[in-house]
Design a protein around this motif. Structure first.
Motif, short mmCIF file in Angstrom:
data_model
loop_
_atom_site.label_atom_id
_atom_site.label_comp_id
_atom_site.label_asym_id
_atom_site.label_seq_id
_atom_site.Cartn_x
_atom_site.Cartn_y
_atom_site.Cartn_z
N MET A 242 0.84 -1.21 0.00
CA MET A 242 0.00 0.00 0.00
C MET A 242 0.87 1.26 0.00
O MET A 242 0.61 2.21 -0.73
CB MET A 242 -0.92 0.00 1.22
N PRO A 248 -4.47 -0.12 -3.10
CA PRO A 248 -5.11 1.07 -2.53
C PRO A 248 -5.09 1.05 -1.01
O PRO A 248 -5.12 -0.02 -0.40
CB PRO A 248 -6.55 0.97 -3.06
N ASN A 250 -7.32 2.97 0.79
CA ASN A 250 -8.69 3.22 1.25
C ASN A 250 -9.56 2.00 0.96
O ASN A 250 -10.21 1.91 -0.08
CB ASN A 250 -9.25 4.46 0.56
N ASP A 444 -4.53 7.27 1.42
CA ASP A 444 -4.62 6.83 0.02
C ASP A 444 -4.06 7.91 -0.89
O ASP A 444 -3.37 7.62 -1.89
CB ASP A 444 -6.08 6.53 -0.33
N LYS A 448 -0.92 6.85 -3.14
CA LYS A 448 -1.44 6.40 -4.44
C LYS A 448 -0.52 6.83 -5.55
O LYS A 448 -0.07 7.96 -5.63
CB LYS A 448 -2.84 7.00 -4.65
#
Length: 449
Positions: A242, A248, A250, A444, A448
């Motif tokens: 992550m 992801p 979230n 996130d 991301k």
């Protein structure tokens, strides 16, 4: 030329965030200092008739308790091999980071040096990928000296892109302590299971006792508790992915983990937890006997008063029901490793001496000196450390950490830019700002790709 400029740009942009591996070191221990036992010679054997000069770079200098240990080791080596000259290049503290980066740019990496992990925050990952740090993979696999010397988590930290570049030197683990006297006075049993932990913090708070005497400011003791919950429930490797943007952040699972963090910590911390540093939390809440539970880097042991240490019990973080991890893993990682410059490693005259020198620095006999004299936490397995010299609490904690699989410290996967965004976010969340939903959404955004 382009490759060198690219490396220079990359290295100079690294912002070093060295939390989790303290550069401060405790005062030296007392007693007779032991002579390191000579490691096994290399397969080819050094040629004692040939003059050889080795460059050794270190930040174990000045008042560090490791300074004399290093000097004694080098002096003994030079007695055994009078044909070898060792040029010691000293750089105190974080100056050592700058020194190694500049050496890499000028293509003069030291023959042998101690340094931090291959994390993005320290910049050695770029130096290794540029081919300037020796690939030790074949050597550590084939030489019996390394058999059962370190656990899998230590070798994992010493490796990058499937290659082993470093040999473990010193380590840390995230220690958890309970003050037995505080628990007994409150009439609350010391917890073992996850449900008992949640019940204990509620009972302590209801009786006016501070459950956790920790800081949640920046890279704090609170981050270590967050790491344990997320790694335990989701799996250390999954959280790593992550952070690396491969999955992801979230998700329903991370939301549940964030809720668990909230239930365990939020509201169970000092009122000034978001404003004070880790060392202040130790002096203000742990050393005064005000807090029931404490969590921090194992190096914090040296700042705990001896009379308080006698009241503390080392705990393991509990398994979370339904969590990914099925064993009580310890969060642990290396703080210092030993590396070789690739040019020296490929030099047939230098390599036998480098092998021998490294074995002396990495042996169990040497690690015993690091622990009992230098008060360092060591990763070597099968150690016989004297608690009277190392400390009862440190000995118990190290045994616990070495008996369990390792979780890697999660911020070690973060880039400096990500760390700069993560730390204020986690501080605010542990300080009671925002909801679990908002927290995972912001996480996130940070990670991301």
């Amino acid at each position: 030329m382009k490759r060198t400029l690219a490396l220079l740009t990359s290295l100079l942009m690294v912002f070093v965030m060295a939390a989790g591996c303290s550069t401060s070191e405790p005062a030296a221990g007392s007693g007779n200092e032991m002579k390191p036992k000579e490691g096994a010679p290399s397969a080819t054997g050094p040629d004692k008739n040939k003059k050889v000069t080795l460059r050794f770079a270190t930040n174990w200098v000045g008042t560090s308790p490791m300074t004399k240990i290093v000097k004694d080791t080098l002096d003994q080596f030079k007695k055994d091999y009078p044909n070898v000259t060792i040029e010691v290049e000293e750089s105190p503290g974080n100056d050592h980071i700058t020194k190694i980066k500049l050496d890499a740019v000028s293509d003069r990496v030291p023959d042998f040096f101690n340094y931090w992990r291959l994390d993005p925050g320290f910049g050695l990952d770029e130096v290794a990928r540029a081919g300037k740090v020796a690939d030790l993979s074949e050597w550590v696999k084939s030489d019996p000296f390394f058999k059962d010397l370190f656990d899998e988590s230590a070798w994992k930290t010493a490796s990058l892109d499937g290659k082993t570049y470093g040999i473990p030197g010193t380590m840390f683990y995230t220690a958890i302590y309970a003050n037995k006297e505080v628990f007994d006075k409150a009439g609350v049993p010391i917890p073992a299971t996850w449900d008992e932990w949640l019940s204990a913090v509620k009972s302590l708070k209801a009786k006016g006792v501070l459950p956790f005497g920790i800081s949640v400011k920046g890279d704090s003791q609170g981050v270590r508790a967050f790491d344990y919950v997320f790694s335990n429930y989701l799996g250390n490797d999954k959280v790593r992915d992550m952070i690396l943007g491969k999955e992801p952040f979230n998700t329903p699972e991370t939301l549940k983990a964030a809720q668990m963090v909230k239930e365990l910590l939020i509201g169970n911390l000092p009122e000034d937890a978001i404003a004070i540093a880790n060392e202040v939390a130790v002096s203000k809440y742990l050393n005064t006997g005000k807090a029931a539970l404490f969590i921090d880097n194992s190096s914090a042991i040296n700042s705990i008063k001896p009379e308080i240490q006698e009241k503390l019990v080392a705990l393991k973080f509990p398994l979370i029901p339904g969590g990914a991890q099925k064993t009580q893993n310890f969060e642990k990682d290396l703080t210092q490793l030993f590396y070789m410059g690739s040019k020296a490693w490929n030099d047939k005259d230098k390599r036998p001496y480098l092998e021998e020198l490294l074995k002396r620095f990495a042996s169990r006999e040497q690690a015993k000196i690091y622990a009992e004299v230098g008060q360092q936490t060591v990763p070597q397995l099968g150690m016989n450390i004297d608690p009277a010299k190392y400390g009862r609490l440190a000995t118990d904690g190290l045994k616990n950490a070495q008996s369990a699989p390792g979780n890697k410290w999660l911020p070690s996967y973060m880039s400096p830019d990500q760390r700069a965004k993560f730390e204020p976010l986690i501080s605010a969340y542990l300080g009671g700002e925002g909801t679990p939903e908002q927290f995972v959404q912001e996480m996130d955004k940070i990670f991301k790709k």
